[in-house]
Structures are given as structure tokens and as C-alpha cells.
Design a protein around this motif. Sequence first.
Motif, PDB file in Angstrom:
ATOM      1  N   ALA A  49       0.683  -1.491  -0.270  1.00 40.33           N
ATOM      2  CA  ALA A  49      -0.041  -0.260   0.150  1.00 40.33           C
ATOM      3  C   ALA A  49       0.915   1.042  -0.099  1.00 40.33           C
ATOM      4  CB  ALA A  49      -0.973  -0.147   1.431  1.00 40.33           C
ATOM      5  N   ALA A  50       1.301   1.698  -1.114  1.00 39.71           N
ATOM      6  CA  ALA A  50       2.190   2.541  -1.095  1.00 39.71           C
ATOM      7  C   ALA A  50       1.808   4.061  -0.123  1.00 39.71           C
ATOM      8  CB  ALA A  50       3.063   2.386  -2.883  1.00 39.71           C
ATOM      9  N   ASP A  51       0.721   4.613  -0.478  1.00 40.57           N
ATOM     10  CA  ASP A  51       0.711   5.797   0.109  1.00 40.57           C
ATOM     11  C   ASP A  51       0.865   6.038   1.353  1.00 40.57           C
ATOM     12  OD1 ASP A  51      -0.166   6.798  -2.818  1.00 40.57           O
ATOM     13  OD2 ASP A  51      -2.386   5.948  -2.579  1.00 40.57           O
ATOM     14  N   LEU A  52       0.648   4.226   2.203  1.00 41.51           N
ATOM     15  CA  LEU A  52       0.253   4.252   3.519  1.00 41.51           C
ATOM     16  C   LEU A  52       1.320   3.339   3.868  1.00 41.51           C
ATOM     17  CD1 LEU A  52      -3.197   2.232   3.821  1.00 41.51           C
ATOM     18  CD2 LEU A  52      -2.717   5.432   3.766  1.00 41.51           C
ATOM     19  N   GLY A  53       2.442   3.744   3.546  1.00 38.65           N
ATOM     20  CA  GLY A  53       3.641   2.796   3.834  1.00 38.65           C
ATOM     21  C   GLY A  53       4.068   1.628   4.283  1.00 38.65           C
ATOM     22  N   GLU A  54       2.403   0.965   3.645  1.00 38.24           N
ATOM     23  CA  GLU A  54       2.840  -0.166   4.455  1.00 38.24           C
ATOM     24  C   GLU A  54       2.798  -1.586   3.391  1.00 38.24           C
ATOM     25  OE1 GLU A  54      -1.026  -0.877   5.982  1.00 38.24           O
ATOM     26  OE2 GLU A  54      -0.992   1.160   7.319  1.00 38.24           O
ATOM     27  N   GLU A  55       3.381  -2.330   3.724  1.00 36.50           N
ATOM     28  CA  GLU A  55       3.351  -3.772   2.542  1.00 36.50           C
ATOM     29  C   GLU A  55       3.465  -5.353   3.588  1.00 36.50           C
ATOM     30  OE1 GLU A  55       7.585  -2.880   0.911  1.00 36.50           O
ATOM     31  OE2 GLU A  55       7.106  -4.933   0.877  1.00 36.50           O
ATOM     32  N   PHE A  56       2.807  -6.095   3.598  1.00 39.02           N
ATOM     33  CA  PHE A  56       2.353  -7.149   3.544  1.00 39.02           C
ATOM     34  C   PHE A  56       2.322  -8.383   2.266  1.00 39.02           C
ATOM     35  CE2 PHE A  56      -0.727  -4.813   3.304  1.00 39.02           C
ATOM     36  CZ  PHE A  56      -2.022  -5.583   2.605  1.00 39.02           C
ATOM     37  N   LEU A  58       0.403 -11.882   1.926  1.00 43.65           N
ATOM     38  CA  LEU A  58      -1.306 -12.153   1.808  1.00 43.65           C
ATOM     39  C   LEU A  58      -2.373 -13.318   2.908  1.00 43.65           C
ATOM     40  CD1 LEU A  58      -4.144 -11.828   0.622  1.00 43.65           C
ATOM     41  CD2 LEU A  58      -4.133 -12.511  -0.988  1.00 43.65           C
ATOM     42  N   ARG A  59      -0.546 -13.723   3.151  1.00 41.18           N
ATOM     43  CA  ARG A  59      -0.995 -15.237   4.254  1.00 41.18           C
ATOM     44  C   ARG A  59      -1.396 -14.394   5.079  1.00 41.18           C
ATOM     45  NH1 ARG A  59       4.118 -15.954   1.819  1.00 41.18           N
ATOM     46  NH2 ARG A  59       6.072 -15.493   3.407  1.00 41.18           N
ATOM     47  N   ASN A  60      -0.287 -13.545   5.489  1.00 43.85           N
ATOM     48  CA  ASN A  60      -0.581 -13.476   7.072  1.00 43.85           C
ATOM     49  C   ASN A  60      -1.709 -11.857   7.628  1.00 43.85           C
ATOM     50  OD1 ASN A  60       2.471 -14.936   7.634  1.00 43.85           O
ATOM     51  ND2 ASN A  60       3.046 -12.490   7.174  1.00 43.85           N
ATOM     52  N   ALA A  61      -2.520 -11.212   6.044  1.00 40.36           N
ATOM     53  CA  ALA A  61      -2.764 -10.141   6.247  1.00 40.36           C
ATOM     54  C   ALA A  61      -4.154 -10.669   7.611  1.00 40.36           C
ATOM     55  CB  ALA A  61      -3.105  -9.454   5.400  1.00 40.36           C
ATOM     56  N   PRO A  62      -5.340  -9.433   8.581  1.00 38.09           N
ATOM     57  CA  PRO A  62      -6.152 -10.142   8.897  1.00 38.09           C
ATOM     58  C   PRO A  62      -7.010 -10.260   8.150  1.00 38.09           C
ATOM     59  CG  PRO A  62      -4.926  -8.311   9.252  1.00 38.09           C
ATOM     60  CD  PRO A  62      -4.188  -8.633   8.760  1.00 38.09           C
ATOM     61  N   PRO A  66      -8.611  -4.543   3.901  1.00 39.62           N
ATOM     62  CA  PRO A  66      -9.448  -4.400   2.550  1.00 39.62           C
ATOM     63  C   PRO A  66      -8.238  -4.769   1.586  1.00 39.62           C
ATOM     64  CG  PRO A  66      -9.570  -2.958   4.119  1.00 39.62           C
ATOM     65  CD  PRO A  66      -8.642  -3.145   4.796  1.00 39.62           C
ATOM     66  N   LEU A  67      -7.639  -4.827   1.266  1.00 37.05           N
ATOM     67  CA  LEU A  67      -6.666  -5.226   0.147  1.00 37.05           C
ATOM     68  C   LEU A  67      -6.302  -6.857   0.571  1.00 37.05           C
ATOM     69  CD1 LEU A  67      -3.585  -2.673   0.219  1.00 37.05           C
ATOM     70  CD2 LEU A  67      -6.249  -2.337  -1.422  1.00 37.05           C
ATOM     71  N   LEU A  87       1.339  -6.528  -5.275  1.00 35.75           N
ATOM     72  CA  LEU A  87       0.881  -6.173  -6.241  1.00 35.75           C
ATOM     73  C   LEU A  87       0.913  -4.784  -5.715  1.00 35.75           C
ATOM     74  CD1 LEU A  87      -2.150  -6.003  -7.486  1.00 35.75           C
ATOM     75  CD2 LEU A  87      -2.986  -6.558  -5.184  1.00 35.75           C
ATOM     76  N   THR A  88       1.320  -3.393  -5.734  1.00 36.98           N
ATOM     77  CA  THR A  88       1.406  -2.620  -5.617  1.00 36.98           C
ATOM     78  C   THR A  88       0.088  -1.498  -5.868  1.00 36.98           C
ATOM     79  OG1 THR A  88       3.791  -2.648  -5.717  1.00 36.98           O
ATOM     80  CG2 THR A  88       3.140  -0.206  -5.590  1.00 36.98           C
ATOM     81  N   VAL A  89      -0.396  -0.809  -4.863  1.00 39.22           N
ATOM     82  CA  VAL A  89      -1.869   0.021  -5.058  1.00 39.22           C
ATOM     83  C   VAL A  89      -1.235   1.465  -4.449  1.00 39.22           C
ATOM     84  CG1 VAL A  89      -3.655   0.533  -4.088  1.00 39.22           C
ATOM     85  CG2 VAL A  89      -3.256  -1.601  -4.234  1.00 39.22           C
TER      86      VAL A  89
END
Length: 318
Positions: A49-56, A58-62, A66-67, A87-89
Motif C-alpha cells: 500500500a504505497a501511499d500508506l507506506g505499508e506492505e505485507f 497476503l497469507r499474514n493479513a487479517p 481491505p486489500l 501488487l502495488t497500490v
Amino acid sequence: MLERSAPGKVILCGEHSVVYGRPAIAVPVAGLRARAQIEPVHGDLRIVAADLGEEFWLRNAPVKQPLAAIARLTLARLDAAEPDARLTVRSELPIAAGLGSGAAVSVAVARALAAFLGHKLDAEAASALAYEVEKIHHGTPSGIDNTVIAWEQPVYFIKGAAPEIFTIGAPFWLLIANSGIPSSTRAAVQRVRQRRAAERACYTAYFARMGQLADKARRVISAGDITVLGPLLDKNHTLLRQLGVSLPALDRLVASARAAGALGAKLTGGGMGGNVIALVRVEQKAAVAEALRQAGAVQVWETLVKNENGTQMNADGR
Ligand code: MEV
């Protein structure tokens, strides 16, 4: 690298009443977009999530991230395994501003992931996937945001019915002015629900009038009669104030646009912050945009509403 994008949206008439089964009309904002880029890398699906400075991963995401939710829904629909990809948003749309940022991100991600796996999602499929994520964002969405954004056409929308794409008889300009006040659609919808429970007859009447305005607005837009559209937007704003979802800052923006020569103006989306729209003739654009800035708008965009993708830039041409 493969990229798919989706536009923002504005509701011209009928936000909130659309949640209660009345018609509403909305148009895409082609120049303000969410973009999803996808490229092959080793090691499952990485989401950035480039605008939020977050990356993860998929297998670890709650479940409710939303992404991650739109990625999982898309993979399930395609019956596909998680690809080795990044996948970069990114989004040009302000978040929590009534411009459909959540739905635009979902549609862009679903289409990028599907394309990477060799599939094309049509508007109906992309809209249905995004609707599931809208429920995470908003609780009880009508579905108008995901619909207008996935179709990328002006839509006449009734909850639960197939959307109708309608004709713009003569293209017209809208200014979109951001109050800079974050707006939670979930909270606004909740507020209306509570007030309706206390004053049911009154709210039923408001919603009915909003639905009539949406019907009339569709007719005049299709006839290319935008001078008649302006007062309909004004009336819709008055009703939204009566519902309790405007704020003095939004009323100030609306009043400044009208005083500077806009044909009509209203808040758009959930309200309690977010954006207002002003209907303007081309020769009034600059003066109305300046008036909106003077009245506190932190950003002003312009969009030409027409059936094909409109153009968009900052209102001062930048
Ligand atoms: C959100 O863009 C518009 C609302 O009518 C909520 C909805 O339709 O789900 C406030």
C-alpha cells in the motif's frame, strides 16, 4: 509490469436515500484514479500500500484488511492459487472524502490480479467483488460506489436492481472541492439511521423527495438542460442538511460556490466532511474554484461529465 486502474466517483443526487431504496445518480471522475500494478516476484503474494507506506504478505493479513480481502475474493472467484507476485497500490483519491476511494482501490486490484492470471473481469464481476469489501468499509452500503466505479459510466442506481447507464445530453463541468475534513461514510449512515428511527415519517418524506430529485436530474441531464440541474442540486443539499449530514464548513463551501456564479452546489457522498460539488459553466470555472479555495477548500478539482471518460486536472489548470 501490468497496471489496471479505476476512477473515483461523485453522487449527483440521492446519497443516503439510496440506502433506503430510493434512486440515486452518480458519475465517475475519470481523472482521479486508484492504480494497482502487479509484477512477478518469488514467494507468494506481497501487497504494497504505497501511499500508506505499508506492505505485507497476503497469507499474514487479517481477514478484514481491505486489500487482502479483495485479493482473496478475486482469487476465490477465479478459483486460482496465490501467484508469486508483488501488487502495488496507489491512489490519487483522498481517503474518507466521499469520492469512492475504497471501491476504486478494490476494482483496480481485482482487475490487476485477474489480468495477471490471464482473466478479464467485466464490470458486473468487478463491482460484485468490490461490493463485498465495501461491506467491510461501510457496514451496509447501497452498492452505488462499486457500481459507478466498475462501469465507469454515469449510472442511475436503485439498490438491488441492475444499474442503468444513462446518457449525458450535453457535457457539463463540475468542480469538486475537498473540505479537508475526514468523513466516515459508516458514521454518517449510522447517524441517519438513528435519526430516522426517532423521526420515521419525516425521514421517509425526505428520502422520497430525494428520490424524486434523482429522477428529475436524470431526465434533465439526458435532455442536456443543465440550467435546470443546478436548482435540483441545491434542493438536494437542503435535504441533506435536514438529514443532519452537512457541516457549517460544507455549507460555507456550497454558499461560496453559488455566490461566485455556480448553477448549483451540494455536498457529495456520506457528508459530515469530505467534498462538495459545484455545477459550473466553463466561463465560471476559475472564479468559482477561487471562491471555494477562499472559503476553505484544501483541494479543488474539475471534471467534465460526459459518457466517455472525462478529462480532469486541477481547477487552475495545473
Ligand atoms: C456513499 O458514497 C453514499 C451513501 O449513500 C452510502 C451508500 O450509498 O452506501 C451515503
